[in-house]
Write an enzyme that holds these catalytic residues in place. Sequence first.
Site, PDB file in Angstrom:
ATOM      1  N   ASP A  81     -57.541 -19.897  -8.932  1.00 45.57           N
ATOM      2  CA  ASP A  81     -57.957 -19.295  -7.665  1.00 45.57           C
ATOM      3  C   ASP A  81     -57.098 -18.071  -7.408  1.00 45.57           C
ATOM      4  OD1 ASP A  81     -59.430 -19.131  -5.200  1.00 45.57           O
ATOM      5  OD2 ASP A  81     -57.652 -19.841  -4.166  1.00 45.57           O
ATOM      6  N   SER A  82     -57.609 -17.182  -6.568  1.00 47.41           N
ATOM      7  CA  SER A  82     -56.848 -15.986  -6.221  1.00 47.41           C
ATOM      8  C   SER A  82     -55.648 -16.318  -5.360  1.00 47.41           C
ATOM      9  CB  SER A  82     -57.745 -14.984  -5.489  1.00 47.41           C
ATOM     10  OG  SER A  82     -58.263 -15.566  -4.307  1.00 47.41           O
ATOM     11  N   CYS A 130     -62.761 -20.582  -7.027  1.00 49.10           N
ATOM     12  CA  CYS A 130     -62.714 -19.418  -6.152  1.00 49.10           C
ATOM     13  C   CYS A 130     -64.122 -18.859  -6.078  1.00 49.10           C
ATOM     14  CB  CYS A 130     -61.750 -18.373  -6.734  1.00 49.10           C
ATOM     15  SG  CYS A 130     -61.738 -16.775  -5.883  1.00 49.10           S
ATOM     16  N   GLU A 132     -53.951 -18.346   5.534  1.00 45.82           N
ATOM     17  CA  GLU A 132     -52.769 -18.104   4.702  1.00 45.82           C
ATOM     18  C   GLU A 132     -51.536 -17.767   5.526  1.00 45.82           C
ATOM     19  OE1 GLU A 132     -53.262 -15.830   1.173  1.00 45.82           O
ATOM     20  OE2 GLU A 132     -54.508 -17.449   0.350  1.00 45.82           O
ATOM     21  N   CYS A 189     -66.028 -20.722   0.896  1.00 46.48           N
ATOM     22  CA  CYS A 189     -64.689 -20.213   0.577  1.00 46.48           C
ATOM     23  C   CYS A 189     -63.763 -21.413   0.610  1.00 46.48           C
ATOM     24  CB  CYS A 189     -64.240 -19.149   1.565  1.00 46.48           C
ATOM     25  SG  CYS A 189     -62.512 -18.612   1.314  1.00 46.48           S
ATOM     26  N   HIS A 219     -60.730 -21.700   1.260  1.00 46.69           N
ATOM     27  CA  HIS A 219     -59.757 -21.737   2.358  1.00 46.69           C
ATOM     28  C   HIS A 219     -60.321 -22.410   3.609  1.00 46.69           C
ATOM     29  CE1 HIS A 219     -57.693 -18.714  -0.041  1.00 46.69           C
ATOM     30  NE2 HIS A 219     -56.677 -18.723   0.794  1.00 46.69           N
TER      31      HIS A 219
END
Length: 282
Positions: A9-10, A72, A167, A201, A203
């Site tokens: 993942d990024s 991702c 994040e 996504c 996240h």
Amino acid sequence: MNQPIGVFDSGYGGLTILREIVRKLPQYDYIYLGDNARTPYGTRSFETVYQYTLECVQHLFDRGCRLVVLACNTASAKALRNIQQLDLPVRYPGLDGPGLDGPTRRVLGVIRPTTEVIGNYSATRQVGILATRGTVTSESYLVEIEKFFPDLAVVQEACPMWVPLVENGEYASPGADYFVKQHIDRLVAKAPGLDTILLACTHYPLLLDKIRQYAPTGTTILSQGGIVADSLAHYLSRHPELEAQCSQHGRRTFLTTDSTEDFDRQATVFFGEPICSENLAL
């Protein structure tokens, strides 16, 4: 020989996918690579995402992985097809032909497993996609859902502030409510009859409580972790020759291209248990 399953993942979000994969398939060895030094990918060009993703996939191959999961959505939308069609057959050629093995390395994404099942959750046949701008712009979900459920009406909403909120540890803060409500309202306005929302996504599961709060009552909210874990289990069962090459010692290795201290602190939130990572200089 140690041949773990690679998960890329990024940043941190892919850990929500890995968490469910480990829950479903705890026996395998895994290497997780987060390209935190170059995140976010969602705002970058197709070419840049492709090059960054390819570099990270190559590193996982160099570590012994035969199979890599792009956990991702942006990388799956912008890089997966090129890697599968252009790079693997050239760099890792195998026996190619009817009934034969194909490339000796495999790379999977998170979009197809989700689009194969999303229509099973909707009674009104109207679904919404919440994603990064890069994923929305790629229209990958629209294309793939059309293949499996052409009767579905699909609307999308890009949520550029959601990943930074997560994040920066603000996903539970009062300040997050404004941005969550704003994008939920915009999505529903595009399709007032929608009854299913996909969090496209990795996240976004950390915002799940707030998303449920502002989504219409009775809306099904889909996270990808469990769906991708089930899909991986089925993939391995259909490819016993590849499954036999995946080592099974229950080991977990975590790599980050940025600060290990920062990664360990944040990653623990996403993965749900303490993590000790190694730094990778690309």
